[in-house]
Design a protein around this motif. Structure first.
Motif, PDB file in Angstrom:
ATOM      1  N   ALA A  68      33.901  85.195  32.860  1.00  0.00           N
ATOM      2  CA  ALA A  68      33.928  85.816  34.191  1.00  0.00           C
ATOM      3  C   ALA A  68      32.619  85.556  34.936  1.00  0.00           C
ATOM      4  N   ALA A  69      31.519  85.457  34.200  1.00  0.00           N
ATOM      5  CA  ALA A  69      30.219  85.210  34.829  1.00  0.00           C
ATOM      6  C   ALA A  69      30.046  83.746  35.231  1.00  0.00           C
ATOM      7  N   SER A  70      30.800  82.836  34.625  1.00  0.00           N
ATOM      8  CA  SER A  70      30.656  81.409  34.905  1.00  0.00           C
ATOM      9  C   SER A  70      32.016  80.743  35.050  1.00  0.00           C
ATOM     10  N   PRO A  71      32.738  81.062  36.149  1.00  0.00           N
ATOM     11  CA  PRO A  71      34.071  80.473  36.339  1.00  0.00           C
ATOM     12  C   PRO A  71      33.983  79.021  36.805  1.00  0.00           C
ATOM     13  N   SER A  72      33.919  78.113  35.857  1.00  0.00           N
ATOM     14  CA  SER A  72      33.792  76.683  36.150  1.00  0.00           C
ATOM     15  C   SER A  72      34.413  75.895  35.011  1.00  0.00           C
ATOM     16  N   LYS A  73      34.497  74.599  35.175  1.00  0.00           N
ATOM     17  CA  LYS A  73      35.003  73.729  34.110  1.00  0.00           C
ATOM     18  C   LYS A  73      34.128  73.903  32.867  1.00  0.00           C
ATOM     19  N   ASN A  74      32.817  73.921  33.055  1.00  0.00           N
ATOM     20  CA  ASN A  74      31.902  74.107  31.935  1.00  0.00           C
ATOM     21  C   ASN A  74      32.094  75.485  31.301  1.00  0.00           C
ATOM     22  N   GLY A  75      32.259  76.517  32.137  1.00  0.00           N
ATOM     23  CA  GLY A  75      32.495  77.864  31.636  1.00  0.00           C
ATOM     24  C   GLY A  75      33.787  77.941  30.841  1.00  0.00           C
ATOM     25  N   LEU A  76      34.812  77.234  31.310  1.00  0.00           N
ATOM     26  CA  LEU A  76      36.091  77.196  30.605  1.00  0.00           C
ATOM     27  C   LEU A  76      35.934  76.544  29.238  1.00  0.00           C
ATOM     28  N   GLN A  77      35.214  75.431  29.196  1.00  0.00           N
ATOM     29  CA  GLN A  77      35.015  74.745  27.912  1.00  0.00           C
ATOM     30  C   GLN A  77      34.189  75.611  26.961  1.00  0.00           C
ATOM     31  N   GLN A  78      33.173  76.291  27.488  1.00  0.00           N
ATOM     32  CA  GLN A  78      32.376  77.187  26.640  1.00  0.00           C
ATOM     33  C   GLN A  78      33.232  78.341  26.118  1.00  0.00           C
ATOM     34  N   ALA A  79      34.119  78.861  26.967  1.00  0.00           N
ATOM     35  CA  ALA A  79      35.021  79.933  26.535  1.00  0.00           C
ATOM     36  C   ALA A  79      35.957  79.432  25.441  1.00  0.00           C
ATOM     37  N   ALA A  80      36.512  78.251  25.636  1.00  0.00           N
ATOM     38  CA  ALA A  80      37.406  77.677  24.620  1.00  0.00           C
ATOM     39  C   ALA A  80      36.652  77.494  23.304  1.00  0.00           C
ATOM     40  N   ASP A  81      35.418  77.005  23.391  1.00  0.00           N
ATOM     41  CA  ASP A  81      34.608  76.839  22.176  1.00  0.00           C
ATOM     42  C   ASP A  81      34.332  78.186  21.517  1.00  0.00           C
ATOM     43  N   ASP A 128      42.980  72.263  23.996  1.00  0.00           N
ATOM     44  CA  ASP A 128      43.583  71.147  24.729  1.00  0.00           C
ATOM     45  C   ASP A 128      43.577  71.409  26.235  1.00  0.00           C
ATOM     46  N   THR A 129      43.893  72.644  26.615  1.00  0.00           N
ATOM     47  CA  THR A 129      43.927  73.013  28.028  1.00  0.00           C
ATOM     48  C   THR A 129      42.546  72.898  28.654  1.00  0.00           C
ATOM     49  N   ALA A 130      41.536  73.413  27.969  1.00  0.00           N
ATOM     50  CA  ALA A 130      40.167  73.375  28.500  1.00  0.00           C
ATOM     51  C   ALA A 130      39.680  71.945  28.664  1.00  0.00           C
ATOM     52  N   LYS A 131      40.005  71.100  27.718  1.00  0.00           N
ATOM     53  CA  LYS A 131      39.554  69.702  27.774  1.00  0.00           C
ATOM     54  C   LYS A 131      40.229  68.919  28.887  1.00  0.00           C
ATOM     55  N   SER A 132      41.475  69.243  29.181  1.00  0.00           N
ATOM     56  CA  SER A 132      42.216  68.450  30.171  1.00  0.00           C
ATOM     57  C   SER A 132      42.164  69.016  31.582  1.00  0.00           C
ATOM     58  N   ALA A 133      41.628  70.211  31.775  1.00  0.00           N
ATOM     59  CA  ALA A 133      41.590  70.820  33.111  1.00  0.00           C
ATOM     60  C   ALA A 133      40.619  70.078  34.016  1.00  0.00           C
ATOM     61  N   SER A 134      41.084  69.821  35.231  1.00  0.00           N
ATOM     62  CA  SER A 134      40.201  69.210  36.233  1.00  0.00           C
ATOM     63  C   SER A 134      40.675  69.626  37.610  1.00  0.00           C
ATOM     64  N   GLY A 135      39.748  69.739  38.509  1.00  0.00           N
ATOM     65  CA  GLY A 135      40.066  70.163  39.864  1.00  0.00           C
ATOM     66  C   GLY A 135      40.436  71.634  39.910  1.00  0.00           C
ATOM     67  N   ILE A 136      40.490  72.153  41.104  1.00  0.00           N
ATOM     68  CA  ILE A 136      40.785  73.574  41.293  1.00  0.00           C
ATOM     69  C   ILE A 136      42.166  73.931  40.745  1.00  0.00           C
ATOM     70  N   SER A 137      43.181  73.137  41.081  1.00  0.00           N
ATOM     71  CA  SER A 137      44.531  73.471  40.608  1.00  0.00           C
ATOM     72  C   SER A 137      44.617  73.365  39.091  1.00  0.00           C
ATOM     73  N   GLY A 138      43.929  72.414  38.500  1.00  0.00           N
ATOM     74  CA  GLY A 138      43.915  72.287  37.049  1.00  0.00           C
ATOM     75  C   GLY A 138      43.235  73.464  36.381  1.00  0.00           C
ATOM     76  N   LEU A 139      42.160  73.935  36.994  1.00  0.00           N
ATOM     77  CA  LEU A 139      41.455  75.088  36.443  1.00  0.00           C
ATOM     78  C   LEU A 139      42.297  76.359  36.578  1.00  0.00           C
ATOM     79  N   LEU A 140      43.010  76.480  37.704  1.00  0.00           N
ATOM     80  CA  LEU A 140      43.897  77.633  37.886  1.00  0.00           C
ATOM     81  C   LEU A 140      45.019  77.609  36.844  1.00  0.00           C
ATOM     82  N   SER A 141      45.593  76.444  36.643  1.00  0.00           N
ATOM     83  CA  SER A 141      46.649  76.293  35.647  1.00  0.00           C
ATOM     84  C   SER A 141      46.105  76.583  34.244  1.00  0.00           C
ATOM     85  N   ALA A 142      44.895  76.136  33.973  1.00  0.00           N
ATOM     86  CA  ALA A 142      44.274  76.388  32.668  1.00  0.00           C
ATOM     87  C   ALA A 142      44.106  77.884  32.438  1.00  0.00           C
TER      88      ALA A 142
END
Length: 190
Positions: A68-81, A128-142
């Protein structure tokens, strides 16, 4: 406009983690001392089980807060990790428990093994979702996919407790969970 939509996706994922944490029970102390002295192996098993679940819940809560503090592609990957590490630790701890020394011990072990398998499956989906997410719509879908996987993890945990109750025809596990200090915040009266 796209920033609020992205934040909303993260709130959905965080909400799933919060629901998972709330469903697991209150903030039981994962370092709580046990009331056993080595003469109650089933109570020790229950303590170890509940300590592992509480630690996992606490790790997922932290992952959700960080996301929640870092809503970004990097934040998503860190959350998945973070979820992957928490699930791996829980899986290792559950496997190391073996079966409790009760009449229903093998059924209890199978239920715990099933939980571990579900966690591994859902973790792979999150990764898999975190690795493949890109762009705003991809991040929303993730965010939606991750939320669904976290909900499946919660359901698996809930199903494990139901299976433990159903396998426990003599009440040995219920007694052990009731006596295990680290289980007070997880099982409640159930």
């Amino acid at each position: 406009m796209s920033r609020p939509r992205l934040a909303a996706a993260w709130l959905v994922a965080l909400g799933a983690i919060a629901a998972l944490a709330a469903g697991c029970g209150g903030g039981g102390n994962q370092n709580a001392s046990t009331s056993t002295t080595g003469t109650e192996p089933v109570v020790e098993w229950a303590n170890s089980f509940c300590t592992a679940i509480t630690s996992w819940k606490d790790q997922l809560t932290k992952v959700g807060q960080d996301l929640a503090a870092s809503p970004s592609k990097n934040g998503l990957q860190q959350a998945a990790d973070g979820v992957k590490q928490a699930n791996q630790k829980l899986s290792d701890e559950l496997h190391s428990l073996g079966k409790p020394d009760t009449e229903s011990g093998q059924k209890v072990k199978q239920s715990v093994d099933d939980l571990s398998t579900t966690l591994d499956t859902q973790m792979q989906k999150i990764d898999d979702t975190a690795k493949s997410a890109s762009g705003i719509s991809g991040l929303l879908s993730a965010g939606a996919t991750i939320s669904s996987s976290l909900s499946a993890m919660y359901a698996a945990l809930s199903n494990t407790f139901t299976a433990l109750d159903q396998a426990d025809v003599k009440g040995e596990m219920k007694t052990a969970f009731d006596q295990a200090d680290s289980c007070s915040g997880i099982r409640g009266s159930g």
